[in-house]
Design a protein around this motif. Structure first.
Motif, PDB file in Angstrom:
ATOM      1  N   PHE A 193      20.085  -1.824 -27.300  1.00 47.60           N
ATOM      2  CA  PHE A 193      19.556  -0.661 -26.913  1.00 47.60           C
ATOM      3  C   PHE A 193      18.160  -0.943 -26.349  1.00 47.60           C
ATOM      4  O   PHE A 193      17.479  -1.761 -27.146  1.00 47.60           O
ATOM      5  CB  PHE A 193      19.494   0.419 -28.074  1.00 47.60           C
ATOM      6  CG  PHE A 193      21.008   0.969 -28.361  1.00 47.60           C
ATOM      7  CD1 PHE A 193      21.706   1.896 -27.701  1.00 47.60           C
ATOM      8  CD2 PHE A 193      21.653   0.308 -29.399  1.00 47.60           C
ATOM      9  CE1 PHE A 193      22.968   2.351 -28.234  1.00 47.60           C
ATOM     10  CE2 PHE A 193      22.945   0.727 -29.727  1.00 47.60           C
ATOM     11  CZ  PHE A 193      23.475   1.615 -28.983  1.00 47.60           C
ATOM     12  N   PHE A 194      17.737  -0.370 -25.331  1.00 55.48           N
ATOM     13  CA  PHE A 194      16.422  -0.578 -24.793  1.00 55.48           C
ATOM     14  C   PHE A 194      15.837   0.642 -25.307  1.00 55.48           C
ATOM     15  O   PHE A 194      15.788   1.826 -24.768  1.00 55.48           O
ATOM     16  CB  PHE A 194      16.466  -0.816 -23.427  1.00 55.48           C
ATOM     17  CG  PHE A 194      17.431  -1.941 -22.851  1.00 55.48           C
ATOM     18  CD1 PHE A 194      16.981  -3.166 -22.912  1.00 55.48           C
ATOM     19  CD2 PHE A 194      18.666  -1.649 -22.668  1.00 55.48           C
ATOM     20  CE1 PHE A 194      17.900  -4.337 -22.810  1.00 55.48           C
ATOM     21  CE2 PHE A 194      19.579  -2.746 -22.262  1.00 55.48           C
ATOM     22  CZ  PHE A 194      19.141  -4.130 -22.188  1.00 55.48           C
ATOM     23  N   VAL A 195      14.713   0.386 -26.154  1.00 59.05           N
ATOM     24  CA  VAL A 195      13.863   1.580 -26.983  1.00 59.05           C
ATOM     25  C   VAL A 195      12.691   1.400 -26.446  1.00 59.05           C
ATOM     26  O   VAL A 195      11.801   0.512 -26.981  1.00 59.05           O
ATOM     27  CB  VAL A 195      14.104   1.554 -28.404  1.00 59.05           C
ATOM     28  CG1 VAL A 195      13.565   2.660 -28.980  1.00 59.05           C
ATOM     29  CG2 VAL A 195      15.629   1.511 -28.905  1.00 59.05           C
ATOM     30  N   THR A 196      12.151   2.356 -25.388  1.00 58.30           N
ATOM     31  CA  THR A 196      10.783   2.033 -24.866  1.00 58.30           C
ATOM     32  C   THR A 196      10.237   3.380 -24.950  1.00 58.30           C
ATOM     33  O   THR A 196      10.785   4.662 -24.696  1.00 58.30           O
ATOM     34  CB  THR A 196      10.966   1.715 -23.621  1.00 58.30           C
ATOM     35  OG1 THR A 196       9.500   1.652 -22.803  1.00 58.30           O
ATOM     36  CG2 THR A 196      11.926   2.329 -22.512  1.00 58.30           C
ATOM     37  N   ASN A 197       8.763   3.275 -25.085  1.00 59.05           N
ATOM     38  CA  ASN A 197       7.936   4.349 -25.105  1.00 59.05           C
ATOM     39  C   ASN A 197       7.526   4.960 -23.548  1.00 59.05           C
ATOM     40  O   ASN A 197       7.213   6.122 -23.362  1.00 59.05           O
ATOM     41  CB  ASN A 197       6.710   4.113 -25.781  1.00 59.05           C
ATOM     42  CG  ASN A 197       6.725   4.668 -27.439  1.00 59.05           C
ATOM     43  OD1 ASN A 197       7.961   5.002 -27.817  1.00 59.05           O
ATOM     44  ND2 ASN A 197       5.695   4.137 -28.285  1.00 59.05           N
ATOM     45  N   ASN A 198       7.946   4.282 -22.632  1.00 53.83           N
ATOM     46  CA  ASN A 198       7.576   4.624 -21.248  1.00 53.83           C
ATOM     47  C   ASN A 198       8.301   5.771 -20.655  1.00 53.83           C
ATOM     48  O   ASN A 198       9.537   5.703 -20.941  1.00 53.83           O
ATOM     49  CB  ASN A 198       7.931   3.389 -20.290  1.00 53.83           C
ATOM     50  CG  ASN A 198       7.405   3.548 -19.029  1.00 53.83           C
ATOM     51  OD1 ASN A 198       7.322   4.803 -18.331  1.00 53.83           O
ATOM     52  ND2 ASN A 198       6.888   2.421 -18.273  1.00 53.83           N
ATOM     53  N   ALA A 199       7.747   6.952 -20.645  1.00 59.53           N
ATOM     54  CA  ALA A 199       8.317   8.198 -20.131  1.00 59.53           C
ATOM     55  C   ALA A 199       8.236   8.350 -18.645  1.00 59.53           C
ATOM     56  O   ALA A 199       8.557   9.772 -18.376  1.00 59.53           O
ATOM     57  CB  ALA A 199       7.622   9.472 -20.971  1.00 59.53           C
ATOM     58  N   THR A 232       2.278   8.052 -28.204  1.00 59.52           N
ATOM     59  CA  THR A 232       0.759   7.968 -28.146  1.00 59.52           C
ATOM     60  C   THR A 232       0.283   6.546 -28.013  1.00 59.52           C
ATOM     61  O   THR A 232      -0.865   5.941 -28.363  1.00 59.52           O
ATOM     62  CB  THR A 232       0.201   8.593 -29.333  1.00 59.52           C
ATOM     63  OG1 THR A 232       0.829   7.721 -30.550  1.00 59.52           O
ATOM     64  CG2 THR A 232       0.409   9.730 -29.597  1.00 59.52           C
ATOM     65  N   ASP A 233       0.904   5.617 -27.119  1.00 57.59           N
ATOM     66  CA  ASP A 233       0.591   4.433 -26.751  1.00 57.59           C
ATOM     67  C   ASP A 233      -0.887   4.164 -26.095  1.00 57.59           C
ATOM     68  O   ASP A 233      -0.929   4.896 -25.022  1.00 57.59           O
ATOM     69  CB  ASP A 233       1.373   3.593 -25.735  1.00 57.59           C
ATOM     70  CG  ASP A 233       2.951   3.304 -26.727  1.00 57.59           C
ATOM     71  OD1 ASP A 233       3.020   3.357 -27.756  1.00 57.59           O
ATOM     72  OD2 ASP A 233       3.570   2.603 -26.102  1.00 57.59           O
ATOM     73  N   GLY A 259      -1.316   7.811 -24.634  1.00 54.38           N
ATOM     74  CA  GLY A 259      -2.035   8.189 -25.779  1.00 54.38           C
ATOM     75  C   GLY A 259      -3.272   8.667 -25.417  1.00 54.38           C
ATOM     76  O   GLY A 259      -4.108   9.587 -25.736  1.00 54.38           O
ATOM     77  N   ALA A 260      -3.825   8.016 -24.039  1.00 49.79           N
ATOM     78  CA  ALA A 260      -5.072   8.560 -23.374  1.00 49.79           C
ATOM     79  C   ALA A 260      -5.091   9.950 -23.031  1.00 49.79           C
ATOM     80  O   ALA A 260      -5.855  10.611 -23.198  1.00 49.79           O
ATOM     81  CB  ALA A 260      -5.529   7.712 -22.323  1.00 49.79           C
ATOM     82  N   PHE A 261      -3.898  10.307 -22.428  1.00 50.05           N
ATOM     83  CA  PHE A 261      -3.890  11.670 -21.903  1.00 50.05           C
ATOM     84  C   PHE A 261      -3.514  12.676 -23.108  1.00 50.05           C
ATOM     85  O   PHE A 261      -3.961  13.844 -23.175  1.00 50.05           O
ATOM     86  CB  PHE A 261      -2.695  11.652 -20.733  1.00 50.05           C
ATOM     87  CG  PHE A 261      -2.832  10.663 -19.974  1.00 50.05           C
ATOM     88  CD1 PHE A 261      -3.867  10.674 -18.764  1.00 50.05           C
ATOM     89  CD2 PHE A 261      -2.020   9.564 -19.993  1.00 50.05           C
ATOM     90  CE1 PHE A 261      -4.023   9.593 -17.936  1.00 50.05           C
ATOM     91  CE2 PHE A 261      -2.232   8.534 -18.999  1.00 50.05           C
ATOM     92  CZ  PHE A 261      -3.184   8.436 -18.077  1.00 50.05           C
TER      93      PHE A 261
END
Length: 299
Positions: A53-59, A183-184, A199-201
């Motif tokens: 599974f490819f589990v990424t925080n990229n939205a 929140t990266d 995370g910056a936003f």
């Protein structure tokens, strides 16, 4: 913490793991450059009947759109194998029975995943070019009556209009949910660049609204890990491995979720950083220079 640096160590590790949860940026690629031997490593895992599974925080993209990036880089996958934080946000709202409208600060990935589960949204790309000044905004602003959440993620077209809208909604109605995809702090890119992450936003909106997110959907939240465990009725988490390049998200999620953890050094984390970690849940169980080494060491 053990290190994988030869064939025996690589084979022993592969024999211990059945399911791989793979971060993407910094593990599989940087920007648009695939890390060496990654494609062969993925083929090796599939040939040994490992589940991936490819589990990424990229939205920034939906799963279906993200699959196109995989394909363009020569990586085969089914979009159901992709679990990103825009999907996590949509799944979370669906899971709690959310029925209202969402204001989106972010990119099309969030809007598309919300649409997939039947949740109506506005904002997002619609608000990219809207001008902002205080007097005009205060005079003309009118939110739909059925807004129930603000969902925010990485946004390469972030502006004051979006920030003002999210701020006003959250400050004036405490019942409106504040949902962050993740929140990266930064996003690793090719050429050694690290760009501002979601995370910056999220921090900007939290500061302006005076509120912290009610839910952070991406890593290190257990949301995506629990989704995989429950969907596939996994009994032994020790044979699941979270592979990532960050200690504060990937390793933290895996360790707190009682899975194995493998840190790679092709992204954000550097080996020297491990000596300064004070949170034991951020310390990986295993370390490898590159995930591609699993192929090169075993061929």
């Amino acid at each position: 913490m053990r290190k994988i640096s030869n064939k025996e160590e690589a084979e022993q590790f592969l024999n211990e793991i059945d399911i791989f949860l793979l971060d993407c940026d910094g593990v599989l690629w940087r920007g648009d450059e695939v890390i060496p031997d990654i494609i062969d490593t993925l083929k090796l895992l599939r040939s040994r009947n490992k589940r991936i599974f490819f589990v990424t925080n990229n939205a920034s993209k939906s799963r279906k759109s993200y699959q196109k990036k995989f394909s363009s880089l020569g990586i085969d996958c089914d979009y159901h194998e992709i679990l990103n934080s825009s999907f996590a946000a949509a799944w979370y709202l669906q899971d709690i029975g959310f029925k209202k409208r969402v204001y989106v600060i972010g990119q099309d990935g969030i809007t598309e995943e919300l649409r997939e589960v039947g949740i109506e949204s506005y904002g997002g790309s619609e608000d990219v070019n809207k001008p902002f000044d205080y007097a005009t905004f205060a005079k003309n602003f009118k939110a739909p009556e059925d807004v129930g959440a603000v969902v925010i993620g990485i946004d390469d077209k972030f502006n004051n209009y979006k920030l003002a809208t999210g701020t006003h909604l959250l400050r004036t109605d405490p019942n409106i949910l504040f949902v962050a995809t993740n929140t990266d702090a930064c996003l690793p890119y090719s050429g050694g660049f690290d760009f501002p992450g979601a995370g910056a936003f999220v921090t900007s909106l939290a500061t302006a609204s005076g509120r912290q997110p009610d839910m952070i959907c991406g890593k290190p939240s257990q949301l995506l890990l629990n989704y995989v465990v429950n969907k596939f009725d996994l009994k032994d988490r020790s044979r699941v491995c979270m592979v990532g390049d960050r200690t504060d998200t990937d390793m933290l999620m895996g360790n707190q979720g009682n899975t194995h953890t493998l840190l790679v050094l092709t992204g954000v984390a550097k080996e020297k950083d491990l000596d300064t970690l004070t949170d034991k849940d951020q310390i990986p169980k295993t370390l490898i220079a590159s995930f591609g080494d699993l192929y090169s060491l075993t061929k």
